[in-house]
Design an enzyme around this catalytic site. Sequence first.
Site, PDB file in Angstrom:
ATOM      1  N   SER A 124     -16.210  30.248  11.099  1.00 10.93           N
ATOM      2  CA  SER A 124     -17.093  29.704  11.968  1.00 10.93           C
ATOM      3  C   SER A 124     -18.102  29.005  11.948  1.00 10.93           C
ATOM      4  O   SER A 124     -18.636  29.229  10.719  1.00 10.93           O
ATOM      5  CB  SER A 124     -17.603  31.320  12.546  1.00 10.93           C
ATOM      6  OG  SER A 124     -18.565  30.978  13.624  1.00 10.93           O
ATOM      7  N   TYR A 149     -21.861  40.023  11.333  1.00 11.80           N
ATOM      8  CA  TYR A 149     -20.790  39.045  11.748  1.00 11.80           C
ATOM      9  C   TYR A 149     -20.639  37.849  10.863  1.00 11.80           C
ATOM     10  O   TYR A 149     -19.815  37.577  10.223  1.00 11.80           O
ATOM     11  CB  TYR A 149     -20.671  39.059  13.231  1.00 11.80           C
ATOM     12  CG  TYR A 149     -19.596  37.801  13.559  1.00 11.80           C
ATOM     13  CD1 TYR A 149     -18.294  38.024  13.485  1.00 11.80           C
ATOM     14  CD2 TYR A 149     -20.087  36.627  14.060  1.00 11.80           C
ATOM     15  CE1 TYR A 149     -17.328  37.155  13.514  1.00 11.80           C
ATOM     16  CE2 TYR A 149     -19.053  35.595  14.063  1.00 11.80           C
ATOM     17  CZ  TYR A 149     -17.816  36.048  13.963  1.00 11.80           C
ATOM     18  OH  TYR A 149     -16.588  35.166  14.351  1.00 11.80           O
ATOM     19  N   LYS A 153     -18.005  36.477   7.834  1.00 12.49           N
ATOM     20  CA  LYS A 153     -17.448  35.105   7.635  1.00 12.49           C
ATOM     21  C   LYS A 153     -17.849  34.521   6.476  1.00 12.49           C
ATOM     22  O   LYS A 153     -16.863  33.829   5.750  1.00 12.49           O
ATOM     23  CB  LYS A 153     -17.760  34.521   8.986  1.00 12.49           C
ATOM     24  CG  LYS A 153     -17.143  34.864  10.244  1.00 12.49           C
ATOM     25  CD  LYS A 153     -15.627  34.626  10.070  1.00 12.49           C
ATOM     26  CE  LYS A 153     -14.965  35.555  11.132  1.00 12.49           C
ATOM     27  NZ  LYS A 153     -13.476  35.608  11.401  1.00 12.49           N
TER      28      LYS A 153
HETATM   29  P1  NAD Z   1     -10.172  38.180  19.625  1.00 11.55           P
HETATM   30  O1  NAD Z   1     -11.079  39.604  19.735  1.00 11.55           O
HETATM   31  O2  NAD Z   1      -9.733  37.797  20.932  1.00 11.55           O
HETATM   32  O3  NAD Z   1      -9.083  38.352  18.649  1.00 11.55           O
HETATM   33  C1  NAD Z   1      -8.971  39.126  17.454  1.00 11.55           C
HETATM   34  C2  NAD Z   1      -7.672  39.827  17.461  1.00 11.55           C
HETATM   35  O4  NAD Z   1      -7.595  40.475  16.187  1.00 11.55           O
HETATM   36  C3  NAD Z   1      -7.502  40.900  18.493  1.00 11.55           C
HETATM   37  O5  NAD Z   1      -6.429  40.688  19.195  1.00 11.55           O
HETATM   38  C4  NAD Z   1      -7.734  42.386  17.844  1.00 11.55           C
HETATM   39  O6  NAD Z   1      -7.002  43.268  18.627  1.00 11.55           O
HETATM   40  C5  NAD Z   1      -7.199  41.835  16.575  1.00 11.55           C
HETATM   41  N1  NAD Z   1      -7.843  43.018  15.267  1.00 11.55           N
HETATM   42  C6  NAD Z   1      -9.167  43.105  15.099  1.00 11.55           C
HETATM   43  N2  NAD Z   1      -9.007  43.905  13.938  1.00 11.55           N
HETATM   44  C7  NAD Z   1      -8.092  43.885  13.659  1.00 11.55           C
HETATM   45  C8  NAD Z   1      -7.368  44.884  12.316  1.00 11.55           C
HETATM   46  N3  NAD Z   1      -8.145  45.139  11.496  1.00 11.55           N
HETATM   47  N4  NAD Z   1      -6.066  44.801  12.259  1.00 11.55           N
HETATM   48  C9  NAD Z   1      -5.387  44.080  13.285  1.00 11.55           C
HETATM   49  N5  NAD Z   1      -5.638  43.429  14.312  1.00 11.55           N
HETATM   50  C10 NAD Z   1      -6.912  43.392  14.435  1.00 11.55           C
HETATM   51  O7  NAD Z   1     -10.866  37.050  19.166  1.00 11.55           O
HETATM   52  P2  NAD Z   1     -10.826  35.372  18.995  1.00 11.55           P
HETATM   53  O8  NAD Z   1     -11.763  34.832  19.773  1.00 11.55           O
HETATM   54  O9  NAD Z   1      -9.463  35.042  19.209  1.00 11.55           O
HETATM   55  O10 NAD Z   1     -11.241  35.395  17.621  1.00 11.55           O
HETATM   56  C11 NAD Z   1     -10.181  35.190  16.397  1.00 11.55           C
HETATM   57  C12 NAD Z   1     -10.775  34.658  15.239  1.00 11.55           C
HETATM   58  O11 NAD Z   1     -11.756  33.701  15.181  1.00 11.55           O
HETATM   59  C13 NAD Z   1     -11.893  35.867  14.692  1.00 11.55           C
HETATM   60  O12 NAD Z   1     -11.652  36.097  13.430  1.00 11.55           O
HETATM   61  C14 NAD Z   1     -13.058  35.172  15.209  1.00 11.55           C
HETATM   62  O13 NAD Z   1     -14.097  35.849  14.261  1.00 11.55           O
HETATM   63  C15 NAD Z   1     -13.089  33.936  14.784  1.00 11.55           C
HETATM   64  N6  NAD Z   1     -13.869  32.947  15.692  1.00 11.55           N
HETATM   65  C16 NAD Z   1     -13.991  33.212  16.789  1.00 11.55           C
HETATM   66  C17 NAD Z   1     -14.868  32.613  17.969  1.00 11.55           C
HETATM   67  C18 NAD Z   1     -15.048  32.737  19.238  1.00 11.55           C
HETATM   68  O14 NAD Z   1     -15.988  32.132  19.641  1.00 11.55           O
HETATM   69  N7  NAD Z   1     -14.272  33.221  20.002  1.00 11.55           N
HETATM   70  C19 NAD Z   1     -15.794  31.759  17.115  1.00 11.55           C
HETATM   71  C20 NAD Z   1     -15.708  31.313  15.571  1.00 11.55           C
HETATM   72  C21 NAD Z   1     -14.719  32.064  14.953  1.00 11.55           C
HETATM   73  N1  UFG Z   2     -25.959  31.896  26.829  1.00 13.98           N
HETATM   74  C1  UFG Z   2     -26.903  32.239  28.014  1.00 13.98           C
HETATM   75  N2  UFG Z   2     -26.521  33.213  28.613  1.00 13.98           N
HETATM   76  C2  UFG Z   2     -25.501  34.033  28.177  1.00 13.98           C
HETATM   77  C3  UFG Z   2     -24.645  33.833  27.192  1.00 13.98           C
HETATM   78  C4  UFG Z   2     -24.987  32.662  26.189  1.00 13.98           C
HETATM   79  O1  UFG Z   2     -27.838  31.283  28.232  1.00 13.98           O
HETATM   80  O2  UFG Z   2     -25.313  35.068  29.021  1.00 13.98           O
HETATM   81  C5  UFG Z   2     -26.365  30.567  25.846  1.00 13.98           C
HETATM   82  C6  UFG Z   2     -26.781  30.931  24.459  1.00 13.98           C
HETATM   83  O3  UFG Z   2     -28.393  31.192  24.450  1.00 13.98           O
HETATM   84  C7  UFG Z   2     -26.283  29.518  23.491  1.00 13.98           C
HETATM   85  C8  UFG Z   2     -25.125  29.297  24.627  1.00 13.98           C
HETATM   86  O4  UFG Z   2     -25.301  29.872  25.738  1.00 13.98           O
HETATM   87  O5  UFG Z   2     -27.527  28.707  24.042  1.00 13.98           O
HETATM   88  C9  UFG Z   2     -23.831  29.538  23.828  1.00 13.98           C
HETATM   89  O6  UFG Z   2     -23.933  30.853  23.622  1.00 13.98           O
HETATM   90  P1  UFG Z   2     -22.362  31.814  23.234  1.00 13.98           P
HETATM   91  O7  UFG Z   2     -23.020  33.211  23.071  1.00 13.98           O
HETATM   92  O8  UFG Z   2     -21.524  31.515  24.004  1.00 13.98           O
HETATM   93  O9  UFG Z   2     -22.192  31.172  21.832  1.00 13.98           O
HETATM   94  P2  UFG Z   2     -22.838  31.095  20.440  1.00 13.98           P
HETATM   95  O10 UFG Z   2     -23.144  29.685  20.094  1.00 13.98           O
HETATM   96  O11 UFG Z   2     -24.379  31.933  20.596  1.00 13.98           O
HETATM   97  O12 UFG Z   2     -22.156  32.036  19.632  1.00 13.98           O
HETATM   98  C10 UFG Z   2     -20.668  31.517  19.351  1.00 13.98           C
HETATM   99  C11 UFG Z   2     -19.885  32.652  18.915  1.00 13.98           C
HETATM  100  C12 UFG Z   2     -20.185  33.334  17.607  1.00 13.98           C
HETATM  101  C13 UFG Z   2     -20.131  32.056  16.554  1.00 13.98           C
HETATM  102  C14 UFG Z   2     -21.137  30.894  17.061  1.00 13.98           C
HETATM  103  C15 UFG Z   2     -20.998  29.913  15.900  1.00 13.98           C
HETATM  104  O13 UFG Z   2     -20.150  33.730  20.058  1.00 13.98           O
HETATM  105  O14 UFG Z   2     -19.289  34.088  17.189  1.00 13.98           O
HETATM  106  O15 UFG Z   2     -20.676  30.513  18.338  1.00 13.98           O
HETATM  107  O16 UFG Z   2     -19.845  29.438  15.804  1.00 13.98           O
HETATM  108  F1  UFG Z   2     -20.759  32.674  15.610  1.00 13.98           F
END
Ligand code: NAD
Ligand code: UFG
Length: 338
Positions: A124, A149, A153
């Site tokens: 991330s 979190y 990572k």
């Molecule tokens: P998500 O929660 O939708 O998907 C994660 C999946 O992993 C889920 O289906 C959950 O059931 C499964 N899971 C969790 N723990 C497990 C375990 N111990 N064993 C087996 N399965 C397990 O999340 P996502 O948004 O699809 O994110 C996927 C990956 O990308 C994550 O590692 C997350 O940290 C990373 N990531 C997500 C974002 C974002 O904003 N969505 C940003 C940066 C990184």
């Molecule tokens: N925001 C609002 N209102 C809300 C939610 C978010 O104003 O209800 C704003 C936040 O302040 C920020 C922007 O929208 O300025 C984006 O916020 P998000 O929560 O959607 O995303 P972040 O950038 O805070 O975080 C995301 C993921 C994290 C990851 C990070 C960096 O949620 O897991 O990007 O990759 F770590």
Amino acid sequence: MNVLITGGMGYIGSHTCVQMIAAGITPVIVDNLCNAKAEVLNRVEALTGVRPRFFVGDIRDEAFLDSVFAQTSVKAVVHFAGLKAVGESVSKPIEYYDNNVNGTLVLLRSMRKAGVKSLVFSSSATVYGDPQQVPITESSPTGATTNPYGRSKYMVEQCLTDLFAAEPDWSITLLRYFNPVGAHPSGSMGEDPQGIPNNLMPFIAQVAVGRRDKLAVFGDDYATPDGTGVRDYIHVMDLADGHIAALDKAGSEAGLHIFNLGTGKGSSVLDMVNAFSDACGQPVPYEICPRRPGDIAECWASTEKARQQLGWQATRSVAEMTRDTWRWQSQNPQGYQD
Ligand code: NAD
Ligand code: UFG
């Protein structure tokens, strides 16, 4: 080629499965369904005509993983499984380190036993903390993370770096995602957060569909063009394609490969609200509120390295991100129903 997808029932994993099948790759899914619904598999099958093999289980269960590897002859692993809610990680650090760090170590042990040494890891942009400059390149400083979190990572990135130093026959790719949003263009798959959404786009979508009254905009006094936070939103379908490019190019070469996956463009909170209003044809009510603790002002990716070395770049616009999110949300107002 069979590829194991941990967390393949989740938001990014499920879209990646669809794009993999289209690219001729056979996904094999492992997921414990702690943050996903079984219905996802039906949607993948309806879109692709292929029902991926799905093993329900936990990546921290080594015997379970060993048996999956024994049955599937996978060549590589794309590792999405993990917990991802920043706020929850502050109150549940043990669960986050156990799932994200320990879970990855168990997976690596099981992979090594099975002779599978190609891994693509979901990292991330959070590993960059509050960036000193934008756009953020892959060589920008990492580690100044602000919550468990983000630290989980960063720790996994360090574990994988050390593993590669010790065993250079591994191919390890760290993909640092910026802000994944959007949904499959059919509207049949998308992000389905449980409870109150933490992230901007699903919150806006739930306001637009009438599940919530209004959006709280967290701060309008940042040093950004309109005062609200700026992020690099990337369509989940572009992100999915980025994994295929990573598997194709980097996944087959031994090495430690690190790529940002973003668009290289920043959008403010109000830009996203306005784009969503255009997509859904109605205003999205919002209120300016205090800043959210831990938020940074702005963040967007340098995309050069991925473009040059993976031959991949994001192509979908903010208008497509909001249009596809709205299609998913309006067709599935309560998300996936099992
Ligand atoms: P998500 O929660 O939708 O998907 C994660 C999946 O992993 C889920 O289906 C959950 O059931 C499964 N899971 C969790 N723990 C497990 C375990 N111990 N064993 C087996 N399965 C397990 O999340 P996502 O948004 O699809 O994110 C996927 C990956 O990308 C994550 O590692 C997350 O940290 C990373 N990531 C997500 C974002 C974002 O904003 N969505 C940003 C940066 C990184
Ligand atoms: N925001 C609002 N209102 C809300 C939610 C978010 O104003 O209800 C704003 C936040 O302040 C920020 C922007 O929208 O300025 C984006 O916020 P998000 O929560 O959607 O995303 P972040 O950038 O805070 O975080 C995301 C993921 C994290 C990851 C990070 C960096 O949620 O897991 O990007 O990759 F770590």
